[in-house]
Design an enzyme around this catalytic site. Structure first.
Site, PDB file in Angstrom:
ATOM      1  N   THR A  68      54.683  -4.400 -32.245  1.00  0.00           N
ATOM      2  CA  THR A  68      54.446  -3.619 -30.973  1.00  0.00           C
ATOM      3  C   THR A  68      55.033  -4.492 -29.846  1.00  0.00           C
ATOM      4  O   THR A  68      55.042  -5.592 -30.092  1.00  0.00           O
ATOM      5  CB  THR A  68      52.946  -3.540 -30.671  1.00  0.00           C
ATOM      6  OG1 THR A  68      52.657  -3.043 -29.487  1.00  0.00           O
ATOM      7  CG2 THR A  68      52.201  -4.723 -30.975  1.00  0.00           C
ATOM      8  N   ASP A  69      55.144  -3.585 -28.695  1.00  0.00           N
ATOM      9  CA  ASP A  69      55.593  -4.017 -27.535  1.00  0.00           C
ATOM     10  C   ASP A  69      54.530  -5.014 -26.855  1.00  0.00           C
ATOM     11  O   ASP A  69      54.806  -5.593 -25.870  1.00  0.00           O
ATOM     12  CB  ASP A  69      56.192  -3.003 -26.453  1.00  0.00           C
ATOM     13  CG  ASP A  69      55.318  -2.140 -26.204  1.00  0.00           C
ATOM     14  OD1 ASP A  69      53.948  -2.005 -26.664  1.00  0.00           O
ATOM     15  OD2 ASP A  69      55.510  -1.008 -25.410  1.00  0.00           O
ATOM     16  N   GLU A  70      53.339  -4.607 -27.237  1.00  0.00           N
ATOM     17  CA  GLU A  70      52.322  -5.324 -26.602  1.00  0.00           C
ATOM     18  C   GLU A  70      52.137  -6.969 -26.715  1.00  0.00           C
ATOM     19  O   GLU A  70      51.647  -7.803 -26.011  1.00  0.00           O
ATOM     20  CB  GLU A  70      50.880  -4.960 -26.971  1.00  0.00           C
ATOM     21  CG  GLU A  70      50.516  -3.579 -26.976  1.00  0.00           C
ATOM     22  CD  GLU A  70      49.165  -2.806 -27.117  1.00  0.00           C
ATOM     23  OE1 GLU A  70      48.224  -3.680 -27.044  1.00  0.00           O
ATOM     24  OE2 GLU A  70      49.252  -1.449 -27.099  1.00  0.00           O
ATOM     25  N   TYR A 130      43.823  -7.439 -30.184  1.00  0.00           N
ATOM     26  CA  TYR A 130      44.901  -6.721 -31.043  1.00  0.00           C
ATOM     27  C   TYR A 130      46.252  -7.346 -30.914  1.00  0.00           C
ATOM     28  O   TYR A 130      47.018  -7.622 -31.770  1.00  0.00           O
ATOM     29  CB  TYR A 130      45.055  -5.284 -30.538  1.00  0.00           C
ATOM     30  CG  TYR A 130      46.171  -4.492 -31.032  1.00  0.00           C
ATOM     31  CD1 TYR A 130      46.362  -4.322 -32.690  1.00  0.00           C
ATOM     32  CD2 TYR A 130      47.121  -3.954 -30.327  1.00  0.00           C
ATOM     33  CE1 TYR A 130      47.447  -3.587 -33.022  1.00  0.00           C
ATOM     34  CE2 TYR A 130      48.371  -3.472 -30.999  1.00  0.00           C
ATOM     35  CZ  TYR A 130      48.359  -3.301 -32.204  1.00  0.00           C
ATOM     36  OH  TYR A 130      49.587  -2.643 -32.482  1.00  0.00           O
ATOM     37  N   LYS A 189      48.871  -9.257 -33.472  1.00  0.00           N
ATOM     38  CA  LYS A 189      50.146  -8.917 -33.959  1.00  0.00           C
ATOM     39  C   LYS A 189      51.169  -9.646 -33.441  1.00  0.00           C
ATOM     40  O   LYS A 189      52.122 -10.008 -34.526  1.00  0.00           O
ATOM     41  CB  LYS A 189      50.212  -7.534 -33.254  1.00  0.00           C
ATOM     42  CG  LYS A 189      50.049  -6.232 -33.648  1.00  0.00           C
ATOM     43  CD  LYS A 189      49.999  -5.816 -34.934  1.00  0.00           C
ATOM     44  CE  LYS A 189      51.551  -5.274 -35.141  1.00  0.00           C
ATOM     45  NZ  LYS A 189      51.408  -4.850 -36.662  1.00  0.00           N
TER      46      LYS A 189
HETATM   47  P1  NAD Z   1      46.922   3.621 -37.869  1.00  0.00           P
HETATM   48  O1  NAD Z   1      45.710   2.908 -37.519  1.00  0.00           O
HETATM   49  O2  NAD Z   1      46.989   5.101 -37.823  1.00  0.00           O
HETATM   50  O3  NAD Z   1      47.169   3.055 -39.470  1.00  0.00           O
HETATM   51  C1  NAD Z   1      46.796   2.170 -40.077  1.00  0.00           C
HETATM   52  C2  NAD Z   1      46.959   2.252 -41.602  1.00  0.00           C
HETATM   53  O4  NAD Z   1      46.714   0.970 -42.215  1.00  0.00           O
HETATM   54  C3  NAD Z   1      45.712   3.108 -42.025  1.00  0.00           C
HETATM   55  O5  NAD Z   1      46.246   3.976 -42.989  1.00  0.00           O
HETATM   56  C4  NAD Z   1      44.717   2.117 -42.732  1.00  0.00           C
HETATM   57  O6  NAD Z   1      44.096   2.683 -43.700  1.00  0.00           O
HETATM   58  C5  NAD Z   1      45.770   0.920 -43.140  1.00  0.00           C
HETATM   59  N1  NAD Z   1      45.138  -0.218 -43.101  1.00  0.00           N
HETATM   60  C6  NAD Z   1      44.369  -0.905 -42.409  1.00  0.00           C
HETATM   61  N2  NAD Z   1      43.958  -2.012 -42.942  1.00  0.00           N
HETATM   62  C7  NAD Z   1      44.581  -2.326 -44.180  1.00  0.00           C
HETATM   63  C8  NAD Z   1      44.556  -3.278 -45.036  1.00  0.00           C
HETATM   64  N3  NAD Z   1      43.903  -4.371 -44.918  1.00  0.00           N
HETATM   65  N4  NAD Z   1      45.171  -3.136 -46.156  1.00  0.00           N
HETATM   66  C9  NAD Z   1      45.860  -1.980 -46.300  1.00  0.00           C
HETATM   67  N5  NAD Z   1      45.852  -1.080 -45.544  1.00  0.00           N
HETATM   68  C10 NAD Z   1      45.102  -1.149 -44.353  1.00  0.00           C
HETATM   69  O7  NAD Z   1      48.161   2.687 -37.202  1.00  0.00           O
HETATM   70  P2  NAD Z   1      49.441   3.107 -36.700  1.00  0.00           P
HETATM   71  O8  NAD Z   1      49.273   3.651 -35.325  1.00  0.00           O
HETATM   72  O9  NAD Z   1      50.052   4.154 -37.547  1.00  0.00           O
HETATM   73  O10 NAD Z   1      50.350   1.848 -36.454  1.00  0.00           O
HETATM   74  C11 NAD Z   1      51.231   1.328 -37.775  1.00  0.00           C
HETATM   75  C12 NAD Z   1      51.770  -0.015 -37.377  1.00  0.00           C
HETATM   76  O11 NAD Z   1      52.584   0.115 -36.350  1.00  0.00           O
HETATM   77  C13 NAD Z   1      50.720  -1.003 -37.002  1.00  0.00           C
HETATM   78  O12 NAD Z   1      51.118  -2.179 -37.528  1.00  0.00           O
HETATM   79  C14 NAD Z   1      50.794  -0.936 -35.445  1.00  0.00           C
HETATM   80  O13 NAD Z   1      50.460  -2.328 -35.086  1.00  0.00           O
HETATM   81  C15 NAD Z   1      52.145  -0.669 -35.018  1.00  0.00           C
HETATM   82  N6  NAD Z   1      52.455  -0.149 -33.840  1.00  0.00           N
HETATM   83  C16 NAD Z   1      52.039   1.089 -33.600  1.00  0.00           C
HETATM   84  C17 NAD Z   1      51.923   1.752 -32.398  1.00  0.00           C
HETATM   85  C18 NAD Z   1      51.334   2.996 -31.885  1.00  0.00           C
HETATM   86  O14 NAD Z   1      51.576   3.643 -30.617  1.00  0.00           O
HETATM   87  N7  NAD Z   1      50.707   3.433 -32.810  1.00  0.00           N
HETATM   88  C19 NAD Z   1      52.998   1.160 -31.660  1.00  0.00           C
HETATM   89  C20 NAD Z   1      53.646   0.145 -31.924  1.00  0.00           C
HETATM   90  C21 NAD Z   1      53.476  -0.421 -33.137  1.00  0.00           C
HETATM   91  O1  TDX Z   2      40.018   7.242 -23.580  1.00  0.00           O
HETATM   92  C1  TDX Z   2      41.014   6.450 -23.211  1.00  0.00           C
HETATM   93  N1  TDX Z   2      41.231   6.386 -21.878  1.00  0.00           N
HETATM   94  C2  TDX Z   2      42.403   5.761 -21.188  1.00  0.00           C
HETATM   95  O2  TDX Z   2      42.277   5.907 -20.041  1.00  0.00           O
HETATM   96  C3  TDX Z   2      41.749   6.051 -23.886  1.00  0.00           C
HETATM   97  C4  TDX Z   2      41.832   5.958 -25.522  1.00  0.00           C
HETATM   98  C5  TDX Z   2      43.147   5.284 -23.430  1.00  0.00           C
HETATM   99  N2  TDX Z   2      43.137   4.977 -22.225  1.00  0.00           N
HETATM  100  C6  TDX Z   2      44.313   4.255 -21.579  1.00  0.00           C
HETATM  101  C7  TDX Z   2      44.450   3.048 -22.141  1.00  0.00           C
HETATM  102  C8  TDX Z   2      45.960   2.707 -22.012  1.00  0.00           C
HETATM  103  O3  TDX Z   2      46.517   2.422 -20.573  1.00  0.00           O
HETATM  104  O4  TDX Z   2      45.548   5.131 -21.810  1.00  0.00           O
HETATM  105  C9  TDX Z   2      46.455   4.160 -22.325  1.00  0.00           C
HETATM  106  C10 TDX Z   2      47.086   4.378 -23.783  1.00  0.00           C
HETATM  107  O5  TDX Z   2      45.674   4.004 -24.547  1.00  0.00           O
HETATM  108  P1  TDX Z   2      45.726   3.920 -26.085  1.00  0.00           P
HETATM  109  O6  TDX Z   2      46.161   5.409 -26.560  1.00  0.00           O
HETATM  110  O7  TDX Z   2      44.596   3.379 -26.935  1.00  0.00           O
HETATM  111  O8  TDX Z   2      47.076   2.931 -26.465  1.00  0.00           O
HETATM  112  P2  TDX Z   2      47.319   1.233 -26.247  1.00  0.00           P
HETATM  113  O9  TDX Z   2      46.240   0.529 -25.758  1.00  0.00           O
HETATM  114  O10 TDX Z   2      48.445   1.428 -25.035  1.00  0.00           O
HETATM  115  O11 TDX Z   2      48.081   0.797 -27.477  1.00  0.00           O
HETATM  116  C11 TDX Z   2      48.984   1.519 -28.371  1.00  0.00           C
HETATM  117  O12 TDX Z   2      50.362   1.319 -28.290  1.00  0.00           O
HETATM  118  C12 TDX Z   2      50.705   0.184 -28.773  1.00  0.00           C
HETATM  119  C13 TDX Z   2      48.693   1.598 -29.668  1.00  0.00           C
HETATM  120  O13 TDX Z   2      47.194   1.902 -30.111  1.00  0.00           O
HETATM  121  C14 TDX Z   2      48.939   0.127 -30.494  1.00  0.00           C
HETATM  122  O14 TDX Z   2      48.691   0.301 -31.983  1.00  0.00           O
HETATM  123  C15 TDX Z   2      50.324   0.034 -30.150  1.00  0.00           C
HETATM  124  O15 TDX Z   2      50.674  -1.392 -30.568  1.00  0.00           O
END
Ligand code: NAD
Ligand code: TDX
Length: 353
Positions: free
Chosen positions: A134-136, A159, A163
């Protein structure tokens, strides 16, 4: 271009993982894909209903922390690629319960790396351990600047620090043991099948149901949004063409303040449901800010474009409209994932703000 026959995808029942599996099966009809997922609250096999009958697809319910299981899976399926997405992924949950994040994101990645390294010793042909990050990990930006692949790590939440740790482990296994790896760091994803604890699906659901829209702090934090199918296409491109040991940033060049995004969602959902413009504006509720809330994320994605020719395929306007359409058309999915434990989670997180 590398070619893979048997790919292990971890976390494939989650949001991004389900799109990655669909993409790999569609684009590479000879590839066998095994989905290893623990089916936590975030994993849902409904997300893969359309591929479950594909003879090239198999599902294994299991934990990436289970070293014996992973060894067994390598023996059975002879993986030549691992696409590692399994993680605890929600920042707010990491503030409530950091230990689960350290266990899965750090230990789970280490266990998977070690099993992969042991399985690949002395093997011939294309191999790749692809870590999705992630960019975080880069921390928080002020008004100016973008994260590049050379930006120093500065994670600030449980988190993002978990990562960042996992990214370091992946590089360590590359440098120490010669494990072939690639890493990508992506900005915020949006699209179908995202668990509604995250901003966009949470807001769509609450606007639909006319519930308060919880905006953290002043709503001025900025995120760079990328359509999940574009993330999946970038992952496909990097898996097959990324240079060994290299990192790629993936982003949408699409920065939005949270409050502006909430306004856009109100406009779209109200219009789609035939309500007068502005109906749901009164639902906006400013709530206590997230602890340690990062102000701004923005990605410089020029490396992946210059070296691998990837860029986002659709505009945010198109992607957001399609996303709203999908959630409103798939109300059953939204209702089923928000029943049970989600209700309790929502009360704990938002009940007394
Ligand atoms: P998500 O939470 O929707 O899905 C995570 C999946 O991993 C789920 O299906 C869960 O059951 C599985 N999981 C969790 N713990 C596990 C374990 N111990 N063993 C096996 N499976 C397990 O997450 P997402 O949003 O799809 O993110 C996927 C990946 O991409 C993550 O590594 C996250 O850090 C990264 N990522 C997400 C975002 C975003 O915006 N969502 C952005 C950048 C990177
Ligand atoms: O109820 C809310 N109200 C609100 O203001 C929620 C859930 C979020 N927010 C704000 C927090 C953040 O500034 O919105 C922004 C986005 O929040 P999230 O959807 O929780 O995402 P963020 O915290 O930016 O992280 C996401 O992007 C990077 C993903 O959850 C991560 O898995 C990924 O790595």
């Amino acid at each position: 271009m590398r070619n893979f026959k048997n790919t292990l995808v971890t976390g494939g029942a989650g949001f991004i993982g389900s799109h990655v599996i669909r993409r790999l099966l569609n684009q590479h009809p000879d590839m066998n894909v095994v989905n290893l997922d623990a089916l936590t609250y975030a994993g849902n096999l409904e997300n893969l209903r359309d591929v479950e009958a594909n003879p090239h697809y198999s599902f294994v319910k299991g934990d990436i922390c289970d070293a014996a299981l992973i060894k067994q899976l390598f023996e059975k399926y002879r993986f030549d690629a691992v696409v590692h997405l399994a993680a605890e992924s929600h920042v707010d949950r990491s503030i409530e319960n950091p230990m689960a994040f350290l266990e899965t994101n750090i230990m789970g990645t280490a266990i998977l790396l070690h099993a992969t390294k042991n399985a690949w010793i002395g093997s011939e042909g294309d191999r790749c351990f692809y870590h999705i990050s992630t960019d975080e990990v880069y921390g928080s930006l002020g008004d100016e600047g973008l994260f590049t692949e050379d930006t120093p790590y500065d994670p600030r939440s449980p988190y993002s620090s978990s990562k960042a740790s996992s990214d370091h482990l992946v590089r360590a296994w590359h440098h120490t043991y010669g494990l072939p790896i690639v890493i990508s760091n992506c900005s915020n994803n949006y699209g179908a099948f995202q668990f509604p604890e995250k901003l966009i699906p949470l807001m769509i659901r609450n606007i639909r149901d006319q519930r308060p829209l919880p905006v953290y702090g002043k709503g001025v934090n900025v995120r760079d949004w990328l359509w999940v199918e574009d993330h999946a296409s970038a992952i496909d491109v990097i898996l097959h063409g990324g240079a060994d040991g290299r990192t790629y940033n993936i982003g949408g060049l699409n920065e939005w303040r949270n409050i502006d995004l909430v306004h856009a969602l109100i406009r779209l959902v109200d219009a789609k449901l035939g309500r007068p413009e502005g109906t749901s504006m009164e639902l906006i509720t400013y709530v206590t800010d997230r602890a340690g809330h990062d102000m701004r994320y923005a990605i410089d994605a020029s490396r992946i474009e210059a070296e691998l020719g990837w860029k986002p395929s659709i505009t945010f306007e198109e992607g957001l409209a399609e996303t709203v359409r999908w959630y409103l058309a798939n109300g059953e999915w939204l209702d089923s994932v928000t029943s049970g434990n989600y209700t309790q989670y929502y009360e704990t997180m938002y009940g007394n703000r």
